[in-house]
Design a protein around this motif. Structure first.
Motif, mmCIF file in Angstrom:
data_model
loop_
_atom_site.group_PDB
_atom_site.id
_atom_site.type_symbol
_atom_site.label_atom_id
_atom_site.label_comp_id
_atom_site.label_asym_id
_atom_site.label_seq_id
_atom_site.Cartn_x
_atom_site.Cartn_y
_atom_site.Cartn_z
ATOM 1 N N ASP A 275 0.838 -1.203 0.000
ATOM 2 C CA ASP A 275 0.000 0.000 0.000
ATOM 3 C C ASP A 275 0.870 1.250 0.000
ATOM 4 O O ASP A 275 0.758 2.129 0.855
ATOM 5 N N HIS B 171 -4.195 -1.764 -2.297
ATOM 6 C CA HIS B 171 -4.325 -0.489 -2.999
ATOM 7 C C HIS B 171 -3.402 -0.413 -4.206
ATOM 8 O O HIS B 171 -3.757 0.196 -5.229
ATOM 9 N N ASN C 269 -2.492 5.491 -2.560
ATOM 10 C CA ASN C 269 -3.942 5.654 -2.402
ATOM 11 C C ASN C 269 -4.345 6.183 -1.033
ATOM 12 O O ASN C 269 -3.887 5.700 -0.004
#
Length: 295
Positions: free
Chosen positions: A51, A80, A54
Motif C-alpha cells: 500500500d 491499494h 492511495n
C-alpha cells in the motif's frame, strides 16, 4: 519463486535494513521518516510492506522516490497497489476515495506502473517473512515464497490484463493444493493483500475489519489460528491499522495508521528482530492525516 533475499542481516555495522509500513501516498511523512532513520540508498535498504499508494495526496512522488532508490527499496504489493493496476488496465473504476489520479495522469505514468508491476508479493530475509496482509495457516514460509512467485510471474507478463479481470472476489476462501487457474491466483492474492480473519479451519473472512476483541464467534486473526505452519517464522505485515495486539515475538504489524492521524513506522531489521520481534528497534513519525480507516 518470490524474492528470498539470502542476506541475513548486513555484516557492516554502518549498513542498516528497515521495514516500513503502509505509506498510502503520504510522501511528506515518508521523507520525515527517512530523515529520522538517516536513510542512505547507497548504504541502507528499505523493505516496504505494501500500500505505497492511495488515500494520500502524493502518490506519484512516493513511487518516484522508491523507484529512484533502485535495489535499495524492495517492496511488496498491497491491495491499494493492485487496485491502481486494475484501474490502469480498465478492469476497475475509480472509487470516490481513490487519490492516485496523479499517477494515472502523470507524464511518467507508464514508467511508474511498469515499476509497480515488477515488485513482489512476499519477501524473506533470514527468518523474517514480509507480506502486506498475512499468510494462510496452511502455508510454510517456503510455500509462501513459491506461491508469491506464481503471482509475480503473471504481474510481469503479457497475461496481466486477463489476470486482473479475474482477480476480484472472495471465493475460494480456503486453500487447496489442487486449485488451478484464476481460482488459485485469486486466493493467493487475497491472502497476501486482503486477509485479516480466518476460522479455525483456515477459511478467510473478508467482512469483519475491526479489532480482534469484538470479533464474531468462530473468527480469529490469521496469526492466531492453531497449528499455523509459520509459527516459528517472524512475519512482518501492514494492512491492519485498527489492529491493537500486545507485543509478541512471532508477528509484527507495521500499519500504525499513518493516513488516519497515526504514525508512519519503520522497524530495524537485524539479528534482534530475526530472533524476537518484541526486541526490534521501532522508529515513528506523526502524520497529520485524519481519515477513517474503516471507510
Amino acid at each position: 519463486m518470490g524474492a528470498r533475499l539470502t542476506q541475513s542481516v548486513r555484516d557492516n555495522q554502518n549498513m542498516a535494513l528497515y521495514l516500513i509500513g503502509d505509506v498510502q501516498g503520504c510522501d511528506e511523512a515518508l521523507v520525515r521518516l527517512l530523515a529520522h532513520i538517516d536513510f542512505s540508498p547507497s548504504r541502507d535498504t528499505l523493505y516496504m510492506l505494501g500500500d505505497m499508494v492511495n488515500r494520500g495526496s502524493d502518490n506519484a512522488q512516493v513511487l518516484r522516490r522508491l523507484m529512484d532508490f533502485g535495489s535499495s527499496a524492495q517492496c511488496v504489493l498491497g491491495n491499494h497497489d493492485l487496485h491502481l493496476l486494475a484501474v490502469s488496465f480498465g478492469a476497475r473504476k475509480l472509487n470516490t476515495s481513490d487519490t492516485f489520479q496523479d499517477i494515472l495522469n502523470a507524464p511518467d505514468r507508464d514508467v511508474l506502473l511498469h515499476w509497480l508491476r515488477h515488485q513482489h508479493m512476499a519477501l524473506q530475509v533470514g527468518n523474517v517473512l514480509m507480506v502486506h496482509a498475512g499468510v494462510l495457516p496452511q502455508w510454510t514460509a517456503e510455500k509462501t515464497m513459491t506461491l508469491a512467485g506464481e503471482v509475480e510471474s503473471i504481474l510481469r507478463s503479457d497475461a496481466l490484463g486477463d489476470f486482473i479481470a479475474h482477480m476480484y472476489g472472495g471465493m475460494p476462501n480456503q486453500w487447496d493444493d489442487a486449485l488451478t487457474g484464476h481460482d488459485r491466483l485469486r486466493i493467493i492474492v487475497n491472502t497476501f493483500t486482503r486477509m485479516r480473519y480466518c476460522n479455525a479451519q483456515g477459511a478467510m473472512d473478508f467482512f469483519y475489519k475491526k479489532a480482534p476483541e469484538n470479533a464474531p464467534d468462530g473468527l480469529m486473526p490469521w496469526f492466531d489460528i492453531p497449528g499455523r505452519l509459520t509459527q516459528h517464522t517472524v512475519i512482518a505485515f501492514g494492512h491492519w491499522s485498527t489492529l491493537q495486539i500486545p507485543s509478541r515475538a512471532d508477528v509484527v504489524c507495521l500499519d500504525d495508521g499513518c493516513l488516519w492521524g497515526g504514525c508512519l513506522t519503520a522497524l530495524k531489521l537485524d539479528d534482534v528482530l530475526i530472533k524476537d520481534a518484541r526486541l526490534a528497534e521501532r522508529f515513528q513519525v506523526k502524520c497529520p492525516q485524519s481519515k477513517d480507516p474503516l471507510k
